[in-house]
Write a protein that holds these residues in place. Structure first.
Motif, PDB file in Angstrom:
ATOM      1  N   LYS A 278      11.184   3.878  -4.984  1.00  0.00           N
ATOM      2  CA  LYS A 278      10.328   2.794  -5.030  1.00  0.00           C
ATOM      3  C   LYS A 278      10.370   1.869  -3.912  1.00  0.00           C
ATOM      4  CE  LYS A 278      10.622   0.704  -8.906  1.00  0.00           C
ATOM      5  NZ  LYS A 278      11.268  -0.042 -10.397  1.00  0.00           N
ATOM      6  N   ALA A 279      11.557   1.651  -3.400  1.00  0.00           N
ATOM      7  CA  ALA A 279      11.788   0.706  -2.118  1.00  0.00           C
ATOM      8  C   ALA A 279      10.856   1.398  -0.744  1.00  0.00           C
ATOM      9  CB  ALA A 279      13.116   0.598  -1.781  1.00  0.00           C
ATOM     10  N   LYS A 280      10.933   2.749  -0.802  1.00  0.00           N
ATOM     11  CA  LYS A 280      10.308   3.426   0.314  1.00  0.00           C
ATOM     12  C   LYS A 280       8.723   3.346   0.158  1.00  0.00           C
ATOM     13  CE  LYS A 280      13.750   6.636   1.446  1.00  0.00           C
ATOM     14  NZ  LYS A 280      14.188   8.270   1.595  1.00  0.00           N
ATOM     15  N   ALA A 281       8.455   3.090  -1.215  1.00  0.00           N
ATOM     16  CA  ALA A 281       6.720   3.045  -1.294  1.00  0.00           C
ATOM     17  C   ALA A 281       6.264   1.489  -0.759  1.00  0.00           C
ATOM     18  CB  ALA A 281       6.675   3.003  -2.901  1.00  0.00           C
ATOM     19  N   LEU A 327      -8.074  -1.129   0.218  1.00  0.00           N
ATOM     20  CA  LEU A 327      -6.693  -0.354   0.791  1.00  0.00           C
ATOM     21  C   LEU A 327      -5.953  -1.504   1.335  1.00  0.00           C
ATOM     22  CD1 LEU A 327      -5.431   2.096   1.770  1.00  0.00           C
ATOM     23  CD2 LEU A 327      -6.828   2.140   3.862  1.00  0.00           C
ATOM     24  N   SER A 328      -4.619  -1.396   0.935  1.00  0.00           N
ATOM     25  CA  SER A 328      -3.705  -2.498   1.406  1.00  0.00           C
ATOM     26  C   SER A 328      -2.775  -1.665   2.116  1.00  0.00           C
ATOM     27  CB  SER A 328      -3.110  -3.240   0.054  1.00  0.00           C
ATOM     28  OG  SER A 328      -2.041  -4.009   0.565  1.00  0.00           O
ATOM     29  N   ILE A 329      -2.553  -2.233   3.616  1.00  0.00           N
ATOM     30  CA  ILE A 329      -1.698  -1.601   4.386  1.00  0.00           C
ATOM     31  C   ILE A 329      -0.638  -2.591   4.798  1.00  0.00           C
ATOM     32  CG2 ILE A 329      -1.556  -0.236   6.544  1.00  0.00           C
ATOM     33  CD1 ILE A 329      -4.487   0.533   6.409  1.00  0.00           C
ATOM     34  N   PRO A 330       0.673  -2.250   4.640  1.00  0.00           N
ATOM     35  CA  PRO A 330       1.791  -3.166   4.798  1.00  0.00           C
ATOM     36  C   PRO A 330       1.924  -3.100   6.399  1.00  0.00           C
ATOM     37  CG  PRO A 330       2.832  -1.290   3.763  1.00  0.00           C
ATOM     38  CD  PRO A 330       1.074  -1.244   3.789  1.00  0.00           C
ATOM     39  N   ILE A 331       1.905  -4.032   7.016  1.00  0.00           N
ATOM     40  CA  ILE A 331       2.061  -4.293   8.500  1.00  0.00           C
ATOM     41  C   ILE A 331       3.553  -5.108   8.684  1.00  0.00           C
ATOM     42  CG2 ILE A 331       1.090  -4.961  10.684  1.00  0.00           C
ATOM     43  CD1 ILE A 331      -1.636  -4.635   9.363  1.00  0.00           C
ATOM     44  N   PHE A 332       3.377  -6.119   8.432  1.00  0.00           N
ATOM     45  CA  PHE A 332       4.498  -6.979   8.353  1.00  0.00           C
ATOM     46  C   PHE A 332       4.696  -7.745   7.207  1.00  0.00           C
ATOM     47  CE2 PHE A 332       6.562 -11.137   9.798  1.00  0.00           C
ATOM     48  CZ  PHE A 332       7.929 -10.632  10.456  1.00  0.00           C
ATOM     49  N   SER A 333       6.023  -7.490   6.759  1.00  0.00           N
ATOM     50  CA  SER A 333       6.376  -8.167   5.261  1.00  0.00           C
ATOM     51  C   SER A 333       7.598  -9.129   5.428  1.00  0.00           C
ATOM     52  CB  SER A 333       6.721  -7.021   4.178  1.00  0.00           C
ATOM     53  OG  SER A 333       7.684  -6.157   4.694  1.00  0.00           O
ATOM     54  N   ASN A 334       7.892  -9.685   6.538  1.00  0.00           N
ATOM     55  CA  ASN A 334       9.059 -10.590   6.716  1.00  0.00           C
ATOM     56  C   ASN A 334      10.268  -9.706   6.212  1.00  0.00           C
ATOM     57  OD1 ASN A 334       6.524 -12.486   5.613  1.00  0.00           O
ATOM     58  ND2 ASN A 334       7.420 -13.320   7.375  1.00  0.00           N
ATOM     59  N   THR A 339      14.759  -4.874   3.535  1.00  0.00           N
ATOM     60  CA  THR A 339      15.761  -5.531   2.880  1.00  0.00           C
ATOM     61  C   THR A 339      15.724  -4.742   1.543  1.00  0.00           C
ATOM     62  OG1 THR A 339      15.836  -7.549   3.775  1.00  0.00           O
ATOM     63  CG2 THR A 339      16.969  -7.529   1.868  1.00  0.00           C
ATOM     64  N   ASN A 340      14.688  -4.427   0.820  1.00  0.00           N
ATOM     65  CA  ASN A 340      14.629  -3.763  -0.521  1.00  0.00           C
ATOM     66  C   ASN A 340      15.366  -2.332  -0.225  1.00  0.00           C
ATOM     67  OD1 ASN A 340      13.547  -6.022  -1.801  1.00  0.00           O
ATOM     68  ND2 ASN A 340      11.596  -5.312  -1.667  1.00  0.00           N
ATOM     69  N   LYS A 343      18.948  -2.549   0.312  1.00  0.00           N
ATOM     70  CA  LYS A 343      19.868  -2.922  -1.051  1.00  0.00           C
ATOM     71  C   LYS A 343      19.896  -1.806  -2.017  1.00  0.00           C
ATOM     72  CE  LYS A 343      19.035  -7.061  -2.959  1.00  0.00           C
ATOM     73  NZ  LYS A 343      18.339  -8.177  -3.362  1.00  0.00           N
ATOM     74  N   ALA A 344      18.492  -1.132  -2.038  1.00  0.00           N
ATOM     75  CA  ALA A 344      18.634   0.213  -2.835  1.00  0.00           C
ATOM     76  C   ALA A 344      19.765   1.191  -2.404  1.00  0.00           C
ATOM     77  CB  ALA A 344      17.156   0.789  -2.977  1.00  0.00           C
ATOM     78  N   ASN A 345      19.652   1.291  -1.066  1.00  0.00           N
ATOM     79  CA  ASN A 345      20.902   2.199  -0.747  1.00  0.00           C
ATOM     80  C   ASN A 345      22.343   1.882  -1.285  1.00  0.00           C
ATOM     81  OD1 ASN A 345      19.319   4.217   0.581  1.00  0.00           O
ATOM     82  ND2 ASN A 345      18.964   3.065   2.392  1.00  0.00           N
ATOM     83  N   ILE A 346      22.682   0.623  -0.787  1.00  0.00           N
ATOM     84  CA  ILE A 346      23.917   0.180  -1.179  1.00  0.00           C
ATOM     85  C   ILE A 346      24.043   0.240  -2.858  1.00  0.00           C
ATOM     86  CG2 ILE A 346      25.102  -1.959  -1.708  1.00  0.00           C
ATOM     87  CD1 ILE A 346      23.696  -2.855   1.063  1.00  0.00           C
TER      88      ILE A 346
END
Length: 449
Positions: A278-281, A327-334, A339-340, A343-346
């Motif tokens: 979900k974080a990779k999405a 269509l929503s394309i994430p370019i920069f999400s601060n 981080t998500n 944290k998911a890997n941890i």
């Protein structure tokens, strides 16, 4: 008169079969251990709280399933506007009142989001399963607590039985000693020794009665029964003790298959894996479709310089339909997405550590239960042999005292050995039963007495 008698008879039947009366009568009976288990599973606050959490997680699953279908929202608005306008060529201003309304339906659906919705549904289902296993985990813990407390009551009750017999025997010995003293067969100090022993037996008897009351209170608190409930346990006719403990390896294997701790740990790992997906999405584009239907009207209520168009004509003229893609394309999400993911890997690593710890703890618990059971069996067999030998010796000494062959000091010495042997045997017996039931519980065998 006959109607009055019939009324009183019916009233009496109501009182007799009234549920409140049934509850009071039911509270006076003795509870079996199976009834204690059943009551705890139905009324325990912790278990019921976990059941509510399971229901909440089920609703979360339904919400996740619903997110894969289109939504639909309807809206309606009605407005009135009053303002001054120029109504004639000379520039005079007059108030004009207008009304307007807008009505629409809007719908949207996510077409693609890197399987975020599907992974969320899977995760919610795993969380629901984990919540159900938490209920089972709490039930197991309470079952063992009830078993330990129930057997403690049975132990104290058995102690009370033989101490009562011992007290009766001491009373008989005092009477016999008094007769010997009156006849001049024994000195005063021997009689005093017998009387002191009787007082000591009475003290032990009172102590054991207090222990029973305290153990019953403890079990009532575990069951969370109301304070005014009259409660006692049912003493089974026989308690069997097996002589051979099943192999440790087979019990450990069974425990791994049936105990919820391991399954909860495995579900946590699966849930953490879906958190990563979900974080990779969050780094991937999201494609959604949307559509709308709507219409509206405007009406001048006063001071109109124009001809009025009817309400329904305006609705027809203003009716519109819209459909489109977004269509929503994430370019920069601060750095939120990164981080998500971190944290998911941890969380995934922590879930694996938790699973390893659960496996280690369960292995150690089963091994400890096996050791406790085998030690308890050896102690029980040794105490049984000791009691058999001491009982026969005590019987002979009692006969010798009755015939005047020994003094009260020798009798009391042998009697103390007998009391210690009985206490050791009773303690060893119920310890063996408790450890057997715990070990069998890890084998998946329900606890019964």
């Amino acid at each position: 008169m006959k109607y009055l008698i019939l009324y009183l008879f019916c009233l009496l039947m109501v009182v007799i079969f009234n549920p409140v009366h049934a509850q009071i009568s039911d509270s006076n009976r003795k509870w079996s251990i199976e009834e204690c288990f059943k009551y705890a599973m139905e009324h325990n606050i912790e278990i019921n709280t976990l059941l509510l959490k399971e229901q909440t997680s089920t609703q979360d699953l339904y919400t996740a399933i619903g997110s894969q279908f289109p939504n639909l929202f309807g809206s309606a608005s009605q407005q009135f506007n009053n303002s001054k306008i120029e109504t004639s060529a000379n520039g005079n201003l007059e108030n004009q009142l207008t009304s307007s309304g807008n009505y629409s339906f809007n719908s949207s659906i996510v077409l693609w989001n890197a399987n975020y919705i599907k992974n969320n549904i899977k995760q919610r289902d795993l969380l629901r399963q984990s919540a159900g296993l938490s209920v089972q985990q709490s039930q197991n813990a309470i079952t063992l607590l009830i078993t330990q407390s129930y057997l403690a009551i049975l132990l104290a009750k058995e102690n009370l039985t033989y101490l009562s017999d011992l007290f009766a025997t001491s009373e008989a010995k005092v009477k016999q000693g008094q007769q010997f003293y009156d006849a001049g067969s024994i000195p005063k100090n021997n009689l005093l020794q017998l009387q002191a022993q009787l007082a000591g037996d009475k003290y032990l008897l009172v102590q054991t009665q207090n222990t029973i009351r305290q153990n019953i209170l403890t079990l009532k608190q575990i069951l969370q029964l109301p304070t005014d409930t009259v409660f006692d346990v049912l003493t089974p006719t026989t308690i069997e003790i097996v002589t051979v403990a099943p192999s440790l390896q087979s019990v450990q294997k069974t425990a791994f298959e049936i105990f919820p701790e391991i399954k909860i740990g495995e579900l946590e790992v699966a849930i953490a894996t879906l958190d990563i997906a979900k974080a990779k999405a969050g780094f991937k584009p999201t494609l959604a479709a949307n559509g709308a239907l709507g219409t509206g009207y405007t009406s001048v209520i006063s001071n109109s310089n124009f001809s009025k168009t009817s309400y329904f004509t305006q609705l027809d003229n203003n009716f519109y339909q819209r459909i489109g893609l977004n269509l929503s394309i994430p370019i920069f999400s601060n750095r939120i997405n990164k981080t998500n993911l971190e944290k998911a890997n941890i969380g995934f690593k922590q879930a694996n550590f938790n699973l390893q710890n659960s496996q280690l703890v369960l292995v150690q618990e089963v091994e400890q239960a096996y050791l406790n059971f085998t030690n308890a069996l050896q102690a029980y067999n040794a105490a049984k042999e000791q009691l058999s030998a001491v009982t026969e010796t005590y019987r002979i000494v009692n006969e010798q005292f009755r015939l005047g062959g020994i003094n009260s000091f020798d009798l009391l010495q042998q009697r103390n050995q007998y009391v210690q042997a009985v206490q050791s045997y009773t303690q060893a017996k119920y310890t063996a039963v408790l450890q057997q039931k715990i070990y069998d519980f890890y084998r998946g065998i329900p606890i019964q007495l």
